[in-house]
Design a protein around this motif. Structure first.
Motif, PDB file in Angstrom:
ATOM      1  N   PHE A  56       0.744  -1.278   0.127  1.00 16.77           N
ATOM      2  CA  PHE A  56      -0.036  -0.053  -0.072  1.00 16.77           C
ATOM      3  C   PHE A  56       0.853   1.308   0.016  1.00 16.77           C
ATOM      4  O   PHE A  56       0.277   2.486   0.028  1.00 16.77           O
ATOM      5  N   VAL A  57       2.215   1.024  -0.137  1.00 14.53           N
ATOM      6  CA  VAL A  57       3.210   2.212   0.109  1.00 14.53           C
ATOM      7  C   VAL A  57       2.824   3.480  -0.872  1.00 14.53           C
ATOM      8  O   VAL A  57       2.732   4.678  -0.134  1.00 14.53           O
ATOM      9  N   SER A  58       2.304   3.048  -1.842  1.00 10.88           N
ATOM     10  CA  SER A  58       2.236   4.477  -3.005  1.00 10.88           C
ATOM     11  C   SER A  58       0.871   4.739  -2.955  1.00 10.88           C
ATOM     12  O   SER A  58       0.562   5.867  -3.544  1.00 10.88           O
ATOM     13  N   PHE A  59      -0.190   3.958  -2.328  1.00 13.32           N
ATOM     14  CA  PHE A  59      -1.620   4.406  -2.532  1.00 13.32           C
ATOM     15  C   PHE A  59      -1.997   5.370  -1.403  1.00 13.32           C
ATOM     16  O   PHE A  59      -3.040   6.090  -1.795  1.00 13.32           O
ATOM     17  N   PHE A  60      -1.335   5.389  -0.272  1.00 16.96           N
ATOM     18  CA  PHE A  60      -1.877   6.465   0.577  1.00 16.96           C
ATOM     19  C   PHE A  60      -1.931   7.872   0.187  1.00 16.96           C
ATOM     20  O   PHE A  60      -2.928   8.399   0.491  1.00 16.96           O
ATOM     21  N   PRO A  61      -0.768   8.116  -0.479  1.00 18.45           N
ATOM     22  CA  PRO A  61      -0.775   9.548  -0.712  1.00 18.45           C
ATOM     23  C   PRO A  61      -1.764   9.827  -1.811  1.00 18.45           C
ATOM     24  O   PRO A  61      -2.310  10.753  -1.939  1.00 18.45           O
ATOM     25  N   ALA A  62      -2.342   8.762  -2.795  1.00 17.37           N
ATOM     26  CA  ALA A  62      -3.499   9.078  -3.595  1.00 17.37           C
ATOM     27  C   ALA A  62      -4.708   9.434  -3.100  1.00 17.37           C
ATOM     28  O   ALA A  62      -5.440  10.179  -3.450  1.00 17.37           O
ATOM     29  N   VAL A  63      -4.974   8.480  -1.953  1.00 11.88           N
ATOM     30  CA  VAL A  63      -5.949   8.703  -1.213  1.00 11.88           C
ATOM     31  C   VAL A  63      -6.371   9.965  -0.406  1.00 11.88           C
ATOM     32  O   VAL A  63      -7.192  10.573  -0.424  1.00 11.88           O
ATOM     33  N   ILE A  64      -5.073  10.540   0.305  1.00 11.84           N
ATOM     34  CA  ILE A  64      -5.021  11.759   0.981  1.00 11.84           C
ATOM     35  C   ILE A  64      -5.095  12.855   0.015  1.00 11.84           C
ATOM     36  O   ILE A  64      -6.017  13.826   0.214  1.00 11.84           O
ATOM     37  N   LEU A  65      -4.476  12.807  -1.213  1.00 14.57           N
ATOM     38  CA  LEU A  65      -4.688  13.968  -2.161  1.00 14.57           C
ATOM     39  C   LEU A  65      -6.023  13.818  -2.784  1.00 14.57           C
ATOM     40  O   LEU A  65      -6.601  15.143  -2.856  1.00 14.57           O
ATOM     41  N   SER A  66      -6.689  12.913  -3.000  1.00 11.19           N
ATOM     42  CA  SER A  66      -8.058  12.971  -3.487  1.00 11.19           C
ATOM     43  C   SER A  66      -9.110  13.294  -2.470  1.00 11.19           C
ATOM     44  O   SER A  66      -9.694  14.240  -2.789  1.00 11.19           O
TER      45      SER A  66
END
Length: 337
Positions: free
Chosen positions: A50-60
């Protein structure tokens, strides 16, 4: 730049004209996170799906709000589950996978909730800021209206005194009414010129130049040269500048009427700062003080007013002969003025 950033933050979450734009951009962020995670596969050890997916969720969540954030959380969770949780290219289901997905869901939920509450607080802050701005504008309008009314009332009182003068036959009484009328009009002009809603001080050199020029013009004398010597960057608070302006006006009027009544000459206004305080001198080169002048007994109305105003500033006013003839009115103020 800072103000622009504040306005951008206040607009968050961004609401596109068409809602599907937000979900489309969220999908692009999730796919970008997938590409980054795939590119980093070589250097990342197993166990970081999940390491690169947390920033996508936060930015969205940060850019588009709660619903696109939840959508990003679900899509990123499915992508990481399918591509990066062994065995790959499928949806394995066991206790370890359940724990990993539960941990991912908890972190995503906390992130979305925190961003939502922060944006809500930011929205409320923006509303309060706009309300404060509106109140400040109303306050400024009310202040200007109040100043206008006070100045007008002083002018009305001055006019009433001038009208009353017509019914007075005694010369001393008429002169006293003239002096009172002129002083009231002066107080109104000074108050309007000095006070402002922001509470900012007054550049004393600029103000003294304007004030003394007005006094000299009002006297109708064209044979008197006036000079001002004061520091360029000296700022006085309104509570200090108003009494100071009244004292200077009295001193300049006194120099014109008594020092140079029937002859031309010069008047200099100098203001100096020392370690002990501030010294203001109004000096003329006229006929000077009479030989029997004693400040303790010769207390005209103007001198009494100047002494009272100096005491209001915790200062001291004095009148004495000038070094090269004429007279000097001196005001000494403490440095805190």
């Amino acid at each position: 730049m800072q103000r622009k950033n504040e306005k951008f933050v206040e607009r968050l979450p961004l609401i596109p004209r068409r809602p599907w734009h937000a979900y489309f951009l969220t999908t692009c962020l999730c796919l970008t996170a997938l590409a980054i995670r795939s590119a980093a596969e070589i250097i990342l050890p197993i166990g970081y799906p999940f390491v690169s997916f947390f920033p996508a969720v936060i930015l969205s969540s940060f850019l588009f709000g709660v619903r696109p954030g939840i959508y990003a959380g679900l899509l990123c969770g499915l992508l990481s589950w399918y591509f990066f949780i062994p065995p790959r290219m499928g949806f394995p289901f066991n206790l370890g996978v359940v724990l990993a997905l539960a941990f991912y869901g908890a972190v995503v939920a906390v992130d979305i909730a925190l961003i939502h509450f922060l944006q809500k607080a930011n929205f409320n802050l923006a509303v309060e800021r706009e309300r404060s701005h509106a109140l400040a504008e109303n306050r400024e309008l009310l202040f200007h209206e109040l100043q206008h009314r006070v100045s007008n009332n002083l002018q009305v009182v001055a006019a009433m005194l001038s009208l009353q003068r017509r019914h007075v036959d005694h010369d001393h009484a008429r002169r006293a009414l003239d002096d009172a009328s002129a002083r009231l009009a002066l107080v109104g002009r000074i108050s309007r010129a000095l006070y402002n809603p922001s509470g900012q001080g007054q550049n004393i050199r600029a103000f003294l130049s304007t004030l003394t020029a007005d006094v000299l013009e009002a006297s109708g004398r064209e044979d008197i040269a006036l000079t001002i010597d004061a520091p360029e960057d000296l700022i006085f608070k309104p509570d200090t500048a108003v009494p100071l302006a009244l004292i200077v006006t009295e001193a300049v009027n006194n120099a014109i009427e008594h020092g140079l009544p029937h002859q031309g000459g010069s008047i200099s206004v100098s203001l100096n700062m020392t370690d002990d305080g501030i010294s203001l001198n109004v000096t003329d080169d006229g006929k000077g003080l009479s030989a029997d002048f004693d400040p303790a007994f010769n207390q005209s109305l103007g001198l009494r007013i100047s002494n009272a105003l100096a005491g209001q500033l915790n200062g001291r006013f004095s009148l004495h002969p000038a070094a090269k003839g004429g007279a000097t009115a001196r005001l000494d103020l403490p440095v805190r003025a």
